[in-house]
Structure formats: structure tokens, C-alpha cells
Design a protein around this motif. Structure first.
Motif, short mmCIF file in Angstrom:
data_model
loop_
_atom_site.label_atom_id
_atom_site.label_comp_id
_atom_site.label_asym_id
_atom_site.label_seq_id
_atom_site.Cartn_x
_atom_site.Cartn_y
_atom_site.Cartn_z
N UNK A 182 0.35 -3.85 -23.54
CA UNK A 182 0.16 -5.19 -24.12
C UNK A 182 -1.32 -5.55 -24.17
N UNK A 183 -2.05 -5.31 -23.10
CA UNK A 183 -3.48 -5.64 -23.08
C UNK A 183 -4.24 -4.83 -24.15
N UNK A 184 -3.88 -3.57 -24.31
CA UNK A 184 -4.53 -2.74 -25.33
C UNK A 184 -4.30 -3.33 -26.72
N UNK A 185 -3.07 -3.73 -26.98
CA UNK A 185 -2.76 -4.33 -28.29
C UNK A 185 -3.46 -5.67 -28.47
N UNK A 186 -3.55 -6.45 -27.40
CA UNK A 186 -4.24 -7.74 -27.51
C UNK A 186 -5.74 -7.52 -27.75
N UNK A 187 -6.33 -6.58 -27.03
CA UNK A 187 -7.75 -6.24 -27.29
C UNK A 187 -7.94 -5.89 -28.76
N UNK A 188 -6.99 -5.13 -29.29
CA UNK A 188 -7.12 -4.64 -30.68
C UNK A 188 -7.04 -5.77 -31.70
N UNK A 189 -6.36 -6.88 -31.35
CA UNK A 189 -6.34 -8.00 -32.31
C UNK A 189 -7.41 -9.04 -31.98
N UNK A 190 -8.31 -8.68 -31.07
CA UNK A 190 -9.46 -9.56 -30.83
C UNK A 190 -9.28 -10.59 -29.74
N UNK A 191 -8.22 -10.43 -28.92
CA UNK A 191 -8.09 -11.29 -27.74
C UNK A 191 -8.84 -10.59 -26.61
#
Ligand code: TMP
Length: 250
Positions: free
Chosen positions: A57-66
Motif C-alpha cells: 500500500x505504501x509503495x502504491x501511495x508513493x507512486x501516486x504522489x502521497x
């Protein structure tokens, strides 16, 4: 035995000194607690599953700019993270009534809320993490108005993203809890998502059956917690099947 320095031990995780300044190692334990640690158990495999789910989840959030504290997973139970100054708030986003909002306001569990609701709790175990308002937060300097704006915007973005992500694999995101911290970069300070995002910190219900796939299985003595977390991890595509997810944890 590792000789590294322990920085902090929480109920479900331990933080150790990291390999470089400004980094920490976050270790996921198998301990489960509820009701401010009145209830405690060790559930084999939980830490491994939460490490993998939170990484995903953190990896995906990083990828959308969170911006998040997550750097990379280093092994089955540990991840490398940025060291932050933690803002002493638990930020809860609710889509459907459950848990404390049902109890406090008498809203039946499962009722869709009129809109997503963001709540703040003061992170203080001795006080039992009381619900607080923005007035308390700014008056007592737990966070600035600017930080609260950032937190609110990030929490709602995370909610949109997670609703879609879980919705796509047949899971309803009922509510979840986030924590944030300050990351200092020279003169700059950024509000960054911290802690973990996992079935320990979310309520997740199967979209067809409403089966609980989160820590309420432990809070409510429903059993099958590791199996439920393995199911979440498998649906997200982290593991091929629940058996391999459970095998990884044991
Ligand atoms: P609540 O309904 O008990 O206030 O919980 C709201 C959400 O926050 C739920 O997804 C569980 C999560 N949560 C935590 O992660 N840690 C906590 O200490 C509490 C009380 C709730």
C-alpha cells in the motif's frame, strides 16, 4: 541476537536505529492488542502479513504522489523507513459506520455515512486516545493549521485510492486510521504518512458477504485472523494463494 539500538517499542511494532542517519528499521511483531492493550495475543504470521500488505500500500501511495515514510522492505518482518517527528494524532477516516462512531452516536454498524468523515484522536495511551477537535489540535500546538490542512487533504486522497484499490478486489473499506509525521529536509518540512496501513489499522469487509477481514476478528473473538489477512494479501496479488501467504508467515 541483534545489537542494534532500539528506539521505540509499540504494541505491534518496534523501531530500531537505521543504517544511515535519518532512517529507522520498522519491525512488525505478531502481537495483537485491543482496547488500549487490555486484550493481548500473539498471532503467528500477523507481522509478516502486515509488513507485506503495508509495503504494497505504501509503495502504491508513493507512486501516486502521497509522501510516505516507507523506503523499502528489507526482510520478512522489517522495512527501512525515514525517521520522522511523529504528529501525536490518530487520523481516522470513515465511510461506513462501525466501531466507536456506532457506539458514540448510535449509528448502526454497516450504515453508509452521508459522506466520508475525518476524525482526530490525541495519541496518548494513558488517556485512551481521546477524540479531539481541530481547536484542541491547534490550541495545544499538536499540529499547525497548515499541517492539519495537509493531513486532511492527504487522508482523503488515501481514502479515495484505498476505496478503489480494495473495491477492485471485492473488499469494502469501512474505515481506517493513519498517522503522520514531519520530515525535515534542510530548511523544508513536509507532512508525511507514517506508521502502517494494514488490516490492523483498517476495517475491511468482503463486498459480497460482509465477512470481516481485519483486526475486528481479534477484537470480537471471531478467530481466523491470519487467514483473513492472508486473504486480503492474496486478493491484492501480493501472494499467489492464501496458503502461500500463510506459509510465508509461519
Ligand atoms: P474505532 O472505530 O475503534 O474508532 O476505529 C476506527 C479505525 O481505526 C478502525 O479501522 C481501527 C483503527 N484503529 C487503530 O488502528 N488503532 C486504534 O488504536 C484504534 C482505536 C482504532
Amino acid at each position: 541476537m541483534s545489537r542494534r539500538k532500539k528506539i521505540y517499542e509499540g504494541k505491534a511494532k518496534v523501531l530500531y536505529e537505521g543504517p544511515e542517519p535519518g532512517t529507522l528499521i520498522q519491525y512488525f511483531k505478531d502481537d495483537a492488542t485491543a482496547f488500549n492493550a487490555e486484550k493481548h495475543a500473539v498471532i503467528e504470521g500477523k507481522g509478516v502479513l502486515n509488513n507485506r500488505i503495508s509495503e504494497f500500500i505504501m509503495t502504491n501511495l508513493n507512486a501516486i504522489g502521497v509522501p510516505t515514510h516507507f523506503i523499502r522492505r528489507v526482510n520478512m518482518r522489517e522495512q527501512l523507513i525515514h525517521e520522522l517527528e511523529i504528529i501525536p494524532l490518530e487520523v481516522v477516516v470513515r465511510n461506513v459506520a462501525a466501531g466507536s462512531i456506532s457506539k458514540r452516536l448510535g449509528i448502526p454498524e454497516g450504515d453508509q455515512l452521508p459522506r466520508s468523515i475525518v476524525e482526530f484522536y490525541f495519541k496518548n495511551d494513558a488517556l485512551g486516545d481521546p477524540l479531539v477537535s481541530e481547536e484542541h489540535i491547534t490550541a495545544f500546538n499538536w499540529a499547525s493549521t497548515q499541517e492539519l490542512d495537509d493531513i486532511m487533504a492527504l487522508a482523503l486522497r488515501v481514502n479515495d485510492y484505498l476505496c478503489g484499490m480494495f473495491g477492485g478486489v471485492g473488499i469494502r473499506l469501512i474505515d481506517f486510521k493513519l498517522e503522520f509525521g514531519r520530515m525535515y529536509e534542510g530548511e523544508m518540512v513536509r507532512t508525511v504518512l507514517a506508521d502502517e496501513v494494514s488490516p490492523d489499522s483498517c476495517r475491511l469487509w468482503d463486498a459480497q458477504t460482509n465477512k470481516k477481514l481485519d483486526k475486528d476478528r481479534f477484537r470480537q473473538d471471531l478467530g481466523g485472523l491470519s487467514e483473513a489477512y492472508a486473504e486480503v494479501a492474496t486478493r491484492l496479488g501480493i501472494f499467489r494463494d492464501p496458503n502461500s501467504a500463510l506459509a510465508e508467515g509461519s
